[in-house]
Motif scaffolding. Structure first.
Motif, short mmCIF file in Angstrom:
data_model
loop_
_atom_site.label_atom_id
_atom_site.label_comp_id
_atom_site.label_asym_id
_atom_site.label_seq_id
_atom_site.Cartn_x
_atom_site.Cartn_y
_atom_site.Cartn_z
N TYR A 18 -4.55 12.96 -9.78
CA TYR A 18 -5.15 12.70 -8.47
C TYR A 18 -5.57 11.25 -8.26
O TYR A 18 -5.40 10.70 -7.17
N GLU B 85 -2.42 9.27 -7.58
CA GLU B 85 -1.79 9.67 -6.31
C GLU B 85 -2.62 9.25 -5.10
O GLU B 85 -2.10 9.00 -4.02
N SER C 21 1.27 15.58 -6.08
CA SER C 21 0.04 15.82 -6.83
C SER C 21 0.15 17.10 -7.65
O SER C 21 0.88 18.04 -7.29
N LEU D 212 -10.69 18.14 -7.52
CA LEU D 212 -9.96 17.38 -6.49
C LEU D 212 -10.76 17.25 -5.20
O LEU D 212 -10.89 16.16 -4.63
N THR E 28 -1.12 20.55 -9.89
CA THR E 28 -2.06 21.68 -9.78
C THR E 28 -1.89 22.55 -11.02
O THR E 28 -0.99 22.32 -11.84
N ILE F 210 -3.04 17.53 -2.55
CA ILE F 210 -3.85 16.52 -1.87
C ILE F 210 -3.80 16.70 -0.35
O ILE F 210 -4.82 16.65 0.33
#
Ligand SMILES: C[S@@+](CC[C@H](N)C(=O)[O-])C[C@H]1O[C@@H](n2cnc3c(N)ncnc32)[C@H](O)[C@@H]1O
Length: 221
Positions: free
Chosen positions: A98, A101, A12, A62, A14, A31
């Motif tokens: 996200y 994933e 994931s 998220l 960032t 995540i």
């Protein structure tokens, strides 16, 4: 501040702030961190009850999106308030992976709606989930006994020690309902001392991957 999108170890994405060398999430997995700290050790304490959540640092959305997925699956009513002084821009949101994933492509419109909805108004994201994004600085928070659960997800003490102070935790304590709970990824002694000083009972739990410990704090009154 210069920013770049990076992939964390669970695949994931960032945001990395170069000047501070600080990320929005754990490099060991954005995540996995969100699920461990905020869902397993926070939300799951309130299973089946309608609750109100305050998030300190809405950021990429998220935590809000994972909370929405949990609530939808469990048919739990959630009133979610995300405080954020510097909203992530649309171009960066598009680069967050996200939804894919989390294998939640049918809810892509929900992730989009969370970002596109107007700040400072309550939006019904779904029948079970309402979201209010507040464009506000953390030190301006002045709620009284409004929330069951706080996701305390500020940048780390290393870069923003002022956000882990007794002043801020006093605001958090005041904003929680009696028996409310605060969870955070942090596990520094100085943070624990500030929490205890304002009245929290603090427990240390195993941290997410890549981190030994984290705190959960209770307003036991
Ligand atoms: C660790 S990130 C939050 C990550 C977020 N929870 C997510 O799921 O993407 C911290 C957030 O706090 C915001 N922030 C930093 N200082 C702030 C302040 N004084 N008041 C309000 N927001 C602040 C940042 O813009 C950033 O979005």
């Amino acid at each position: 501040m210069e920013r770049e999108i990076i992939k964390t170890l669970d695949g994931s994405t960032t945001i990395h702030l170069k000047e501070w060398d600080e990320c929005y999430h754990s490099k060991h997995g954005a995540i996995q961190e969100a699920k461990h700290v905020f869902i397993k050790n926070g939300l799951s304490l309130f299973e089946d009850k309608p609750i109100s959540i305050l998030e300190i640092g809405f950021g990429t959305g998220l935590n809000a999106f994972i909370t929405f997925l949990e609530a939808t699956q469990k048919k739990q009513d959630i009133d979610y308030v995300g405080v954020e002084a510097y909203p992530v821009d649309a171009n960066e949101v598009l680069q967050m992976n996200y939804v894919a994933e989390l294998e939640a492509l049918e809810f892509y419109n929900i992730f989009e709606k969370m970002h596109k909805c107007e700040s400072d108004y309550k939006t019904e994201i779904s029948t079970d989930f309402s979201l209010t994004k507040r464009k506000q600085f953390f030190d301006e928070i002045d709620d009284f006994e409004c929330f069951d659960l706080i996701y305390f997800d500020a940048f780390g003490y290393r870069v923003q020690p002022e956000l882990w102070s007794t002043e801020i935790f006093r605001k958090m304590y005041k904003s929680l309902k009696p028996n409310g709970v605060l969870v955070t990824y942090a596990a520094r002694g100085v943070v624990k001392r500030s929490m205890i000083e304002v009245g929290f009972r603090v427990e240390k739990l195993a941290g997410p991957l890549g981190k030994r410990e984290m705190f959960r704090a209770f307003k036991n009154v």
